[in-house]
Scaffold this active site. Structure first.
Site, PDB file in Angstrom:
ATOM      1  N   CYS A  19      36.626  -6.176  -4.978  1.00  0.00           N
ATOM      2  CA  CYS A  19      36.589  -7.374  -5.806  1.00  0.00           C
ATOM      3  C   CYS A  19      36.529  -6.927  -7.262  1.00  0.00           C
ATOM      4  O   CYS A  19      36.356  -5.742  -7.557  1.00  0.00           O
ATOM      5  CB  CYS A  19      35.356  -8.209  -5.467  1.00  0.00           C
ATOM      6  N   HIS A  81      24.870  -4.397  -8.555  1.00  0.00           N
ATOM      7  CA  HIS A  81      23.949  -5.373  -7.962  1.00  0.00           C
ATOM      8  C   HIS A  81      22.938  -5.933  -8.958  1.00  0.00           C
ATOM      9  O   HIS A  81      22.241  -6.886  -8.657  1.00  0.00           O
ATOM     10  CB  HIS A  81      23.210  -4.732  -6.784  1.00  0.00           C
ATOM     11  N   HIS A 131      17.208  -6.240  -0.446  1.00  0.00           N
ATOM     12  CA  HIS A 131      18.533  -5.973  -1.023  1.00  0.00           C
ATOM     13  C   HIS A 131      18.378  -5.833  -2.541  1.00  0.00           C
ATOM     14  O   HIS A 131      17.645  -6.584  -3.172  1.00  0.00           O
ATOM     15  CB  HIS A 131      19.493  -7.123  -0.695  1.00  0.00           C
ATOM     16  N   GLU A 133      20.235  -6.569  -5.022  1.00  0.00           N
ATOM     17  CA  GLU A 133      20.580  -7.737  -5.843  1.00  0.00           C
ATOM     18  C   GLU A 133      19.420  -8.727  -5.883  1.00  0.00           C
ATOM     19  O   GLU A 133      19.093  -9.279  -6.936  1.00  0.00           O
ATOM     20  CB  GLU A 133      21.840  -8.433  -5.304  1.00  0.00           C
ATOM     21  N   SER A 229      26.160  -2.599   3.159  1.00  0.00           N
ATOM     22  CA  SER A 229      26.936  -3.588   2.407  1.00  0.00           C
ATOM     23  C   SER A 229      26.750  -4.958   3.037  1.00  0.00           C
ATOM     24  O   SER A 229      27.225  -5.222   4.143  1.00  0.00           O
ATOM     25  CB  SER A 229      28.417  -3.208   2.417  1.00  0.00           C
ATOM     26  N   SER A 274      33.472  -3.813  -1.386  1.00  0.00           N
ATOM     27  CA  SER A 274      33.247  -2.534  -2.069  1.00  0.00           C
ATOM     28  C   SER A 274      34.071  -1.402  -1.447  1.00  0.00           C
ATOM     29  O   SER A 274      33.765  -0.233  -1.627  1.00  0.00           O
ATOM     30  CB  SER A 274      31.750  -2.190  -2.047  1.00  0.00           C
TER      31      SER A 274
END
Length: 316
Positions: A19, A81, A131, A133, A229, A274
């Site tokens: 992306c 992230h 995670h 993020e 991921s 990714s």
């Protein structure tokens, strides 16, 4: 759709793979190595992909878990992230030169947290515990953010004022699972406000839509991606929910178990956001050697989004 004499075929999802946010982050590390030379430190994995991380490591990137592991005054890149304000402060304390490769769509969620925290909302962040993020996003306003990961978490939420509650989400979740959590939260808090715009990123949504479009025709869906991921793991779940008979996550073609192909006519192939496309091409070559040489691309969207490089690299 065409098929070979054996009937064996591959349905290849499009969009798949890289992306715009991942592309920008990987290029940021490559550019930093080119301009400043090795070593360039990277806090956490720049993106969640084994192949990408190993390739950058060979070129002189040093991956660390915490800013404290970076020598004083050195150059550090923050991963796609995102990081919390505390991490930025730690870097400043250690005189580190920083390049912030946080995906702009993650930055958007950070800004939403700040905006609603200032307005004294309780913020319910839908995401996966641990995670990176989620840690970065929650770190923007730790006293106002509560993480909602599982259905059980919905029952544990406590808010000060039910008329001032908003939900936000990690950008790489399954759209369906997120809305399921939102519905559960809304049962408890009918006044729950929605984010100003959908937090789940366009690429995550597009890859899930593409998988849904082909899953029912597939005996097997192979998702190229790493186990850490989040968006890649969601693609496996989405494929199974949408009617694929089996689905597995693999980093590389050689990880595919030949037994999975037993009795399989149609193989679906996609990859997480990714994943460089060369890994998908290697998988297609591996499948072709086993009689699955007929490939039909299933296109549900054409992505044209790109992001400018991190500001620290625009000058160079």
């Amino acid at each position: 759709m065409t098929g070979t004499a054996s009937g064996k075929r591959v349905l290849l999802a499009k969009p798949r793979g890289y992306c715009a946010g991942v592309d920008r982050a990987v290029i940021a590390v490559e550019k930093a190595l080119e301009v400043y030379g090795a070593p360039v430190y990277v806090r956490k994995e720049i993106v969640h992909n084994r192949h990408v991380v190993e390739t950058l490591r060979e070129r002189g990137a040093i991956f660390v878990d915490e800013t404290s592991e970076v020598p004083e005054g050195a150059l550090v890149v923050f991963s796609a992230h995102g990081v919390s304000p505390m991490v930025h402060a730690e870097a400043a304390d250690r005189n580190l030169r920083t390049i912030d490769a946080t995906c702009p769509l993650v930055t958007k969620v950070h800004k939403e947290v700040n905006r609603f925290a200032k307005d004294d909302y309780d913020i319910l962040l839908i995401g996966h515990e641990g995670h990176e993020e989620v840690e970065g996003t929650a770190g923007e306003a730790p006293d106002k953010v509560q993480l909602v990961d599982t259905a059980e978490d919905v029952d544990k939420v406590e808010v000060r004022d039910p008329s001032k509650v908003i939900w936000l989400s990690q950008t790489t979740l399954s759209v369906d699972e997120t809305m399921e959590r939102v519905d559960q939260l809304r049962e408890r808090f009918p006044g729950l406000a929605d984010p100003p715009s959908d937090d789940i990123c366009y690429a995550t949504t597009n890859r899930q839509v593409a998988v849904k479009a082909m899953a029912a025709e597939c005996d097997l869906v192979l998702v190229v991606g790493s186990t850490n991921s989040s968006n890649s793991k969601r693609l496996v779940e989405v494929a199974l929910k949408a009617g694929a008979r089996a689905s597995y996550l693999v980093d590389f073609a050689h990880e595919v178990d030949e037994a999975w192909l037993s009795g399989v006519t149609t193989v679906g192939v996609t990859s997480g956001a990714s994943v460089p496309d060369e890994l998908v091409m290697e998988l297609l070559a591996w499948l072709a050697e086993r009689g699955y040489g007929d490939v039909d691309e299933v296109t549900t969207a054409n992505e044209k989004i790109t992001f400018a490089p991190p500001k620290e690299l625009r000058k160079v």
